[in-house]
Scaffold this motif. Sequence first.
Motif, mmCIF file in Angstrom:
data_model
loop_
_atom_site.group_PDB
_atom_site.id
_atom_site.type_symbol
_atom_site.label_atom_id
_atom_site.label_comp_id
_atom_site.label_asym_id
_atom_site.label_seq_id
_atom_site.Cartn_x
_atom_site.Cartn_y
_atom_site.Cartn_z
ATOM 1 N N PRO A 157 3.823 0.880 -13.895
ATOM 2 C CA PRO A 157 4.059 1.990 -12.971
ATOM 3 C C PRO A 157 4.082 3.306 -13.731
ATOM 4 O O PRO A 157 4.243 3.326 -14.961
ATOM 5 N N ALA A 184 0.040 1.105 -9.584
ATOM 6 C CA ALA A 184 -0.471 2.453 -9.343
ATOM 7 C C ALA A 184 0.254 3.151 -8.198
ATOM 8 O O ALA A 184 0.214 4.382 -8.096
ATOM 9 N N ASN A 185 0.935 2.394 -7.352
ATOM 10 C CA ASN A 185 1.634 2.975 -6.206
ATOM 11 C C ASN A 185 3.116 3.236 -6.463
ATOM 12 O O ASN A 185 3.836 3.623 -5.535
ATOM 13 N N VAL A 186 3.568 3.017 -7.683
ATOM 14 C CA VAL A 186 4.993 3.157 -8.002
ATOM 15 C C VAL A 186 5.179 4.203 -9.092
ATOM 16 O O VAL A 186 4.548 4.137 -10.155
ATOM 17 N N THR A 187 6.037 5.183 -8.820
ATOM 18 C CA THR A 187 6.453 6.177 -9.811
ATOM 19 C C THR A 187 7.954 6.066 -9.960
ATOM 20 O O THR A 187 8.684 6.056 -8.966
ATOM 21 N N GLY A 210 0.784 -1.224 0.000
ATOM 22 C CA GLY A 210 0.000 0.000 0.000
ATOM 23 C C GLY A 210 0.817 1.274 0.000
ATOM 24 O O GLY A 210 0.268 2.349 -0.278
ATOM 25 N N GLU A 211 2.116 1.212 0.315
ATOM 26 C CA GLU A 211 2.919 2.438 0.299
ATOM 27 C C GLU A 211 3.083 2.957 -1.127
ATOM 28 O O GLU A 211 3.133 2.198 -2.089
ATOM 29 N N ARG A 212 3.187 4.274 -1.220
ATOM 30 C CA ARG A 212 3.449 4.923 -2.507
ATOM 31 C C ARG A 212 4.943 5.252 -2.580
ATOM 32 O O ARG A 212 5.485 5.929 -1.695
ATOM 33 N N LEU A 251 3.534 -3.812 -4.514
ATOM 34 C CA LEU A 251 2.693 -2.705 -4.070
ATOM 35 C C LEU A 251 1.555 -2.358 -5.018
ATOM 36 O O LEU A 251 0.711 -1.533 -4.674
ATOM 37 N N ASP A 252 1.544 -2.912 -6.217
ATOM 38 C CA ASP A 252 0.617 -2.565 -7.299
ATOM 39 C C ASP A 252 1.214 -1.410 -8.104
ATOM 40 O O ASP A 252 1.787 -0.471 -7.546
ATOM 41 N N PHE A 289 4.867 11.124 -1.252
ATOM 42 C CA PHE A 289 5.142 9.695 -1.300
ATOM 43 C C PHE A 289 5.430 9.192 0.113
ATOM 44 O O PHE A 289 5.793 9.959 1.004
ATOM 45 N N ASP A 290 5.296 7.869 0.290
ATOM 46 C CA ASP A 290 5.641 7.248 1.570
ATOM 47 C C ASP A 290 7.111 6.837 1.611
ATOM 48 O O ASP A 290 7.690 6.711 2.683
#
Length: 350
Positions: free
Chosen positions: A128, A102-105, A78-80, A99-100, A145-146
Amino acid sequence: MPDTVWPGRADGVRQGGAVRRAGDPDGWWDAVYRDVPLTTQWDDGAYSGDAPGRVPSSSSSMPGMVFSMLAVLEVTGGERVLEIGTGTGWNAALLAHRLDSANVTTVEVDAATAAAARHRLARAGYAPVTVVGDGERGHPPGAPFDRVLATCSVRRVPYAWVEQCRPGGLVVAPWGPEYGGEGVVKLTVRQDGTASGTFVRSSAFMRLRGQRSVRPGSRGYLSAPWPADGATSTTSLSPEELGGWVAMFALGVQLPGVFPLVERYPDGSYTLWLHDTAVTSWATADWEPGRTEFAVVQSGPRRLWDEAERAWRWWNANGRPGFERFGLTVGPERCTVWLDAPDRPVPQAG
């Protein structure tokens, strides 16, 4: 992985020749699955020969290092995450798997490298957010971001990474001074806008492109034929003592704007050159087998050998601490390296 790689060694230096998937598929697969770093680009893409190029500019990091840094990042779900340095896209894929997408940049400065990574990620089923840009600026539209994870080394942590990470979040990055030596630092972002934490292990990463140094050759420092205007002396401190990775780090954090070069000779002896990046001062120390006294020459407003010797003696007097005793605090204006606690900043020369 791209179809051409230059395998390195576990110590992060001395890359070998190119291994091409088309010509040596077994060798290519072996290289890809060994626990070694793989250089994937030289000289910002301008070089494609078989021998190593001049400056490695993109790589796939050693798997053991990748996994250890992901463990330090402490993602559980869940962390971004903002990744600086897409490279091949493998690390982004690992993060996206956990994390999926959508949560990774992930940010990559080289457009061709970013495009190739985006293609590989899509083939593997990951999407991502991939950004072409200067990683030093982070990615403001995606903040906060986390976690922020750098896959390239820096000698100053960009404050944008701290600003774009929420309080309580983590910034994990390879950090090393100009002189050499490098370690992975784990920073916790505070409510006051600073980030602080300790180094967790040694590392050897390519430098963030915007923080690369242009280093003049040794002879460019001389105002006349050798020894020019240099003052001569001797020292009992062997140049060998200054060459270990931890020793280089400990000296480097005390010697801002100083870097070494080594000139080796056929008989096994060598000259250690110290230079300042301002091109005002230089020093040499000659190492020869079996000697206990070593010739020193130094010139300029900074007596660089004297500075280096004081820095080494500080490190030695403190028990020759390893990376785990050093820490870093990052604020809007400066980064401070400390020993054991933030209220014990490391002294600096110059």
